[in-house]
Design a protein around this motif. Sequence first.
Motif: not given
Lengths: 389, 222
Positions: B84, B86, B88, B90, B92-93
């Motif tokens: 996938f 996306f 944005e 996505e 993980l910060e």
Amino acid sequence: MSVLTLAWRYLAYYRTRTLLLVVALALTCVLPLSAHMLIRVFSERLLARATATPLIVGPRGDRVNLVLKTLYFRSGDGGGVSEADVKSLQDSGLALAIPMHLRYTAQGHPLVGTSLDYFDLRGLHTREGTLPRRLGDAVLGLHVAELLHLGPGDSLLTDQQSLYDISSTYPLKLHVTGVLAHTGTADDEAVFVDVKTAWIVDGVSHGHTDVTAANADSSVILERTDHEVKTNAAIVEYNEVTDANIASFHTHGEDKDLPISAVIVVPHDAKSATLLKARYGLSKTRQMLEPVAVVRELMDLVFRVQRFFDANFALVATAAALFLGLILVLSRQLRRRELETMWRIGCRPGMTAQLQATELTIVVVLSLLLAGGVALAALQLAPQLVRLI
Amino acid sequence: MITLRDVAFHYPGGPFRLQVPALDVASGEKVALIGPSGSGKTSLLSIVCGLLRPDRGSVQIDGEELATLSEARRRAFRIRRIGFVFQEFELLEYLTVRENILLPYRLTDALTRTAQTDATLAELARTTGIHDKLKRYPRTLSQGEKQRVAICRALMTGPAVLAADEPTGNLDPATARDVLSLLMRQTEAHGATLIVVTHNHALLESFDRVIEVASWSQETAA
């Protein structure tokens, strides 16, 4: 990377908010935890000292005040009982009587006038020097010696009670003969002298120039008979006991005129204790107390107050739990996309919930550790706090 | 090969209906799904990827029927066979670029990390130009770099299908072209099928086929 590691990485990355949460939770826990620990230590120490003091005789009145005053050397009104009570108890053959004169202070620390039996009762021994051997000698509690930087050979003055009363007795210069070993009790905080020295401070005993001698200063003599010499106020009273003047110190009046704050009574056996309690039960001016019983009553009151605080804590804890729940819900909303991404990629069912539960667990554990640490630190300080009480 | 037959889908309680009589996407084909907002592009992509279960019909990827698979097996299929990307990103910060790329391996026991995994990561990072950023955190990256990381993450498991939902939606035109070009190249290099939902008509010529989804969707009266 396990869920635990992921959770830890999240908390570590957002360390400021994690820290805030941990501190907030810890503060919620630390107060009741510390209070419990302090009260436990306070209770143990109070009971230990009370248990080591079999009976106390003092004037009728506030029972708790008499016990705490005697155990913890609260200065206050002098008398209440007298040397006659001590003698009477000694003469009864039922107990050892230890006088406690607790009216004055020396450089801000309680001045305890007592007998050598007191040191035996408490198991006190000197770290350096000796116990008081004669009038004017003092032995210091360790904390007093440390605070005042005094040791054997030094001296200290008793405190003036009224600066503006020129008729009151002057401070007495005490000679330090020794410093007691550490006890962790109120004995560390006091200055001990013989009860006769305390009476000098009290003004009932004194020493002055010999007015009976033929060459005595006639300007201070008002009247001389075969039996007594009357002098005016100009007579010089000694404010230090020295080898030269020690013989001149004397007491006017009878035993009943020599004030004592309280008497610690150590009965020879249980029967003696019962007899003495019965005897004092009939007195209208004196009371004999069992310190343990009085302290237990006091602690019951403390525990009742503690239960009230416990109920308060339960409410605060509930509020904290609700706030945590709110934080969890808001956090889940804030991280909705992150958690959704994990689900889309294919994380196992319940993993996101497990992740948040793990984060919460870490926060709670850290909070408890912090709260425990602070409470332990408070416990370390407990002796000082108890001493202040 | 992706095959959809007589697929119908609707969101419970909503007026939206999607009906796909037949759709075949060959292996390695690069397909764009276009249509106005609310036309069902993302829904169709989600059905193809096994994120949504259709009301009826058949959804097959390389012969595996997704529509009837249990949730657990669909999840396992998804993590191994679908990648996938996306809009944005996505990422993980709180994880580094490297950890983000390896995220699928952290989330499930279905994937086992081996020495080959690290080699694949290194190769992907090199070919997407982020090899020197593996230890950095996403917040220090540009938008284009973030999408490159997302592409690496999607390709880590060697998926049969790469599903991208508006992958260039947050990028400026030049970066969008670069990222799409990278996506195309990487998909070809890995022999995967690429399905991209996009609004960006300027990029459509790069695809093998463009499907207008609006013709398969309708809104019914409540």
